[in-house]
Design a protein around this motif. Structure first.
Motif, PDB file in Angstrom:
ATOM      1  N   ILE A   1       1.329  -5.659  11.135  1.00  0.00           N
ATOM      2  CA  ILE A   1       2.652  -5.084  10.886  1.00  0.00           C
ATOM      3  C   ILE A   1       3.647  -6.209  10.652  1.00  0.00           C
ATOM      4  CG2 ILE A   1       4.558  -3.768  11.894  1.00  0.00           C
ATOM      5  CD1 ILE A   1       2.466  -2.146  13.401  1.00  0.00           C
ATOM      6  N   MET A   2       4.366  -6.105   9.543  1.00  0.00           N
ATOM      7  CA  MET A   2       5.381  -7.092   9.213  1.00  0.00           C
ATOM      8  C   MET A   2       6.744  -6.439   9.344  1.00  0.00           C
ATOM      9  SD  MET A   2       3.696  -9.021   5.902  1.00  0.00           S
ATOM     10  CE  MET A   2       3.271  -7.542   4.991  1.00  0.00           C
ATOM     11  N   LYS A   3       7.712  -7.180   9.850  1.00  0.00           N
ATOM     12  CA  LYS A   3       9.066  -6.674  10.049  1.00  0.00           C
ATOM     13  C   LYS A   3      10.059  -7.580   9.333  1.00  0.00           C
ATOM     14  CE  LYS A   3       9.757  -3.845  13.232  1.00  0.00           C
ATOM     15  NZ  LYS A   3      10.037  -2.430  13.107  1.00  0.00           N
ATOM     16  N   LEU A   4      11.183  -6.963   8.936  1.00  0.00           N
ATOM     17  CA  LEU A   4      12.297  -7.692   8.342  1.00  0.00           C
ATOM     18  C   LEU A   4      13.509  -7.583   9.234  1.00  0.00           C
ATOM     19  CD1 LEU A   4      12.351  -6.568   4.591  1.00  0.00           C
ATOM     20  CD2 LEU A   4      11.445  -8.678   5.535  1.00  0.00           C
ATOM     21  N   ARG A   5      14.335  -8.630   9.226  1.00  0.00           N
ATOM     22  CA  ARG A   5      15.672  -8.591   9.814  1.00  0.00           C
ATOM     23  C   ARG A   5      16.645  -8.573   8.653  1.00  0.00           C
ATOM     24  NH1 ARG A   5      13.866 -13.077  12.243  1.00  0.00           N
ATOM     25  NH2 ARG A   5      15.416 -14.298  11.146  1.00  0.00           N
ATOM     26  N   LEU A   6      17.554  -7.614   8.656  1.00  0.00           N
ATOM     27  CA  LEU A   6      18.569  -7.531   7.608  1.00  0.00           C
ATOM     28  C   LEU A   6      19.942  -7.633   8.247  1.00  0.00           C
ATOM     29  CD1 LEU A   6      16.226  -5.143   6.913  1.00  0.00           C
ATOM     30  CD2 LEU A   6      17.523  -5.192   4.822  1.00  0.00           C
ATOM     31  N   THR A   7      20.840  -8.287   7.547  1.00  0.00           N
ATOM     32  CA  THR A   7      22.250  -8.282   7.913  1.00  0.00           C
ATOM     33  C   THR A   7      22.978  -7.709   6.712  1.00  0.00           C
ATOM     34  OG1 THR A   7      21.931 -10.248   9.267  1.00  0.00           O
ATOM     35  CG2 THR A   7      24.195  -9.660   8.720  1.00  0.00           C
ATOM     36  N   ILE A   8      23.628  -6.561   6.914  1.00  0.00           N
ATOM     37  CA  ILE A   8      24.303  -5.844   5.830  1.00  0.00           C
ATOM     38  C   ILE A   8      25.784  -5.798   6.160  1.00  0.00           C
ATOM     39  CG2 ILE A   8      24.441  -3.684   4.539  1.00  0.00           C
ATOM     40  CD1 ILE A   8      21.516  -3.143   5.619  1.00  0.00           C
ATOM     41  N   ASN A   9      26.581  -6.558   5.412  1.00  0.00           N
ATOM     42  CA  ASN A   9      28.020  -6.668   5.701  1.00  0.00           C
ATOM     43  C   ASN A   9      28.270  -6.945   7.188  1.00  0.00           C
ATOM     44  OD1 ASN A   9      28.958  -6.443   3.104  1.00  0.00           O
ATOM     45  ND2 ASN A   9      29.536  -4.299   3.267  1.00  0.00           N
ATOM     46  N   GLY A  10      27.474  -7.850   7.750  1.00  0.00           N
ATOM     47  CA  GLY A  10      27.636  -8.254   9.140  1.00  0.00           C
ATOM     48  C   GLY A  10      26.972  -7.355  10.162  1.00  0.00           C
ATOM     49  N   LYS A  11      26.353  -6.261   9.739  1.00  0.00           N
ATOM     50  CA  LYS A  11      25.688  -5.330  10.666  1.00  0.00           C
ATOM     51  C   LYS A  11      24.182  -5.562  10.624  1.00  0.00           C
ATOM     52  CE  LYS A  11      29.289  -1.925  10.181  1.00  0.00           C
ATOM     53  NZ  LYS A  11      29.728  -0.760   9.459  1.00  0.00           N
ATOM     54  N   ALA A  12      23.549  -5.596  11.803  1.00  0.00           N
ATOM     55  CA  ALA A  12      22.113  -5.854  11.898  1.00  0.00           C
ATOM     56  C   ALA A  12      21.305  -4.595  11.649  1.00  0.00           C
ATOM     57  CB  ALA A  12      21.780  -6.417  13.275  1.00  0.00           C
ATOM     58  N   ALA A  13      20.174  -4.772  10.981  1.00  0.00           N
ATOM     59  CA  ALA A  13      19.212  -3.700  10.752  1.00  0.00           C
ATOM     60  C   ALA A  13      17.825  -4.331  10.718  1.00  0.00           C
ATOM     61  CB  ALA A  13      19.503  -2.986   9.433  1.00  0.00           C
ATOM     62  N   SER A  14      16.819  -3.481  10.808  1.00  0.00           N
ATOM     63  CA  SER A  14      15.447  -3.967  10.684  1.00  0.00           C
ATOM     64  C   SER A  14      14.672  -3.010   9.788  1.00  0.00           C
ATOM     65  CB  SER A  14      14.774  -4.087  12.053  1.00  0.00           C
ATOM     66  OG  SER A  14      14.619  -2.808  12.646  1.00  0.00           O
ATOM     67  N   ALA A  15      13.547  -3.499   9.297  1.00  0.00           N
ATOM     68  CA  ALA A  15      12.681  -2.683   8.453  1.00  0.00           C
ATOM     69  C   ALA A  15      11.237  -3.010   8.785  1.00  0.00           C
ATOM     70  CB  ALA A  15      12.951  -2.950   6.976  1.00  0.00           C
ATOM     71  N   THR A  16      10.390  -2.008   8.653  1.00  0.00           N
ATOM     72  CA  THR A  16       8.952  -2.184   8.811  1.00  0.00           C
ATOM     73  C   THR A  16       8.349  -2.183   7.411  1.00  0.00           C
ATOM     74  OG1 THR A  16       8.983  -1.043  10.935  1.00  0.00           O
ATOM     75  CG2 THR A  16       6.847  -1.223   9.827  1.00  0.00           C
ATOM     76  N   LEU A  17       7.542  -3.189   7.129  1.00  0.00           N
ATOM     77  CA  LEU A  17       6.987  -3.360   5.795  1.00  0.00           C
ATOM     78  C   LEU A  17       5.591  -2.763   5.672  1.00  0.00           C
ATOM     79  CD1 LEU A  17       8.076  -7.033   5.111  1.00  0.00           C
ATOM     80  CD2 LEU A  17       9.148  -4.927   4.318  1.00  0.00           C
ATOM     81  N   GLN A  18       5.258  -2.331   4.463  1.00  0.00           N
ATOM     82  CA  GLN A  18       3.898  -1.905   4.161  1.00  0.00           C
ATOM     83  C   GLN A  18       3.066  -3.144   3.887  1.00  0.00           C
ATOM     84  OE1 GLN A  18       3.670   1.029   1.072  1.00  0.00           O
ATOM     85  NE2 GLN A  18       4.963   2.456   2.184  1.00  0.00           N
ATOM     86  N   ASP A  19       1.772  -3.020   4.078  1.00  0.00           N
ATOM     87  CA  ASP A  19       0.877  -4.135   3.815  1.00  0.00           C
ATOM     88  C   ASP A  19       0.255  -3.954   2.436  1.00  0.00           C
ATOM     89  OD1 ASP A  19      -0.705  -6.355   3.970  1.00  0.00           O
ATOM     90  OD2 ASP A  19      -2.145  -5.502   5.368  1.00  0.00           O
ATOM     91  N   ASN A  20       0.807  -4.664   1.456  1.00  0.00           N
ATOM     92  CA  ASN A  20       0.244  -4.664   0.111  1.00  0.00           C
ATOM     93  C   ASN A  20       0.586  -6.005  -0.542  1.00  0.00           C
ATOM     94  OD1 ASN A  20       2.809  -4.453  -1.404  1.00  0.00           O
ATOM     95  ND2 ASN A  20       2.890  -2.355  -0.635  1.00  0.00           N
ATOM     96  N   PRO A  21      -0.061  -6.348  -1.648  1.00  0.00           N
ATOM     97  CA  PRO A  21       0.186  -7.652  -2.277  1.00  0.00           C
ATOM     98  C   PRO A  21       1.638  -7.863  -2.702  1.00  0.00           C
ATOM     99  CG  PRO A  21      -1.845  -6.696  -3.123  1.00  0.00           C
ATOM    100  CD  PRO A  21      -1.188  -5.631  -2.293  1.00  0.00           C
ATOM    101  N   THR A  22       2.309  -6.811  -3.145  1.00  0.00           N
ATOM    102  CA  THR A  22       3.706  -6.944  -3.567  1.00  0.00           C
ATOM    103  C   THR A  22       4.584  -7.314  -2.376  1.00  0.00           C
ATOM    104  OG1 THR A  22       3.297  -5.297  -5.283  1.00  0.00           O
ATOM    105  CG2 THR A  22       5.598  -5.783  -4.769  1.00  0.00           C
ATOM    106  N   THR A  23       4.371  -6.657  -1.251  1.00  0.00           N
ATOM    107  CA  THR A  23       5.151  -6.947  -0.048  1.00  0.00           C
ATOM    108  C   THR A  23       4.898  -8.368   0.432  1.00  0.00           C
ATOM    109  OG1 THR A  23       5.142  -4.626   0.593  1.00  0.00           O
ATOM    110  CG2 THR A  23       5.619  -6.222   2.321  1.00  0.00           C
ATOM    111  N   ARG A  24       3.649  -8.784   0.449  1.00  0.00           N
ATOM    112  CA  ARG A  24       3.345 -10.148   0.901  1.00  0.00           C
ATOM    113  C   ARG A  24       4.009 -11.180  -0.009  1.00  0.00           C
ATOM    114  NH1 ARG A  24      -1.406  -7.407   2.045  1.00  0.00           N
ATOM    115  NH2 ARG A  24      -2.529  -8.165   0.222  1.00  0.00           N
TER     116      ARG A  24
END
Length: 155
Positions: free
Chosen positions: A38-61
């Motif tokens: 499982i791969m995760k992202l940390r996002l900062t959107i206009n100063g607000k924190a968010a996260s995302a869970t990524l799918q496992d595929n060649p494009t994502t990697r």
């Protein structure tokens, strides 16, 4: 049992030798992430924190290999925020013509990354999108008029 121990010892010795050789050559790249993890992202959107869970595929990697990224994501159709990527990605993920709120996608003709914050019922035109992952939780930080400043990093 002795054969298994010898095999493990040889594998460990080979891995150590290859690591030492890479370090001596000045290579500092991390080993590839095993598939299925499982791969995760940390996002900062206009100063607000968010996260995302990524799918496992060649494009994502391939996308993760570009991180961290910071850019201005523009609004498109009042349903998504998008930004141009510095280069095209491998197109090894499943293409889709639909989306869900919170989907983080790759649009290859851009090449763009986008995040959907509203669904308007309109299908995605050909060639479709490749879903990279999904925002965990609310997309409220994207539900603002105009552009947003976004930073994306691997977790």
């Amino acid at each position: 049992m002795i054969r298994a121990a010898t095999t493990h010892l040889l594998a460990a010795t080979l891995a150590l030798a290859l690591t030492h050789r890479a370090e001596a050559a000045g290579e500092t790249t991390a080993p590839p992430r095993p598939t299925g993890q499982i791969m995760k992202l940390r996002l900062t959107i206009n100063g607000k924190a968010a996260s995302a869970t990524l799918q496992d595929n060649p494009t994502t990697r391939d996308f993760v290999a570009l991180l961290p990224l910071s850019f201005t994501m523009k609004d498109l159709f009042g349903r998504e925020k998008f930004a141009h990527l510095p280069r095209a990605l491998t197109e090894g993920g499943e293409r889709r013509r639909d989306y869900a709120i919170g989907d983080v996608i790759y649009w290859s003709p851009g090449p763009d990354v986008a995040i959907y914050y509203r669904h308007d019922g309109t299908p995605i035109p050909s060639p479709g999108v490749i879903v990279l992952g999904r925002i965990d939780g609310s997309v409220a930080a994207l539900e603002v008029p105009g552009s947003v400043e976004v930073t994306i990093a691997a977790e």
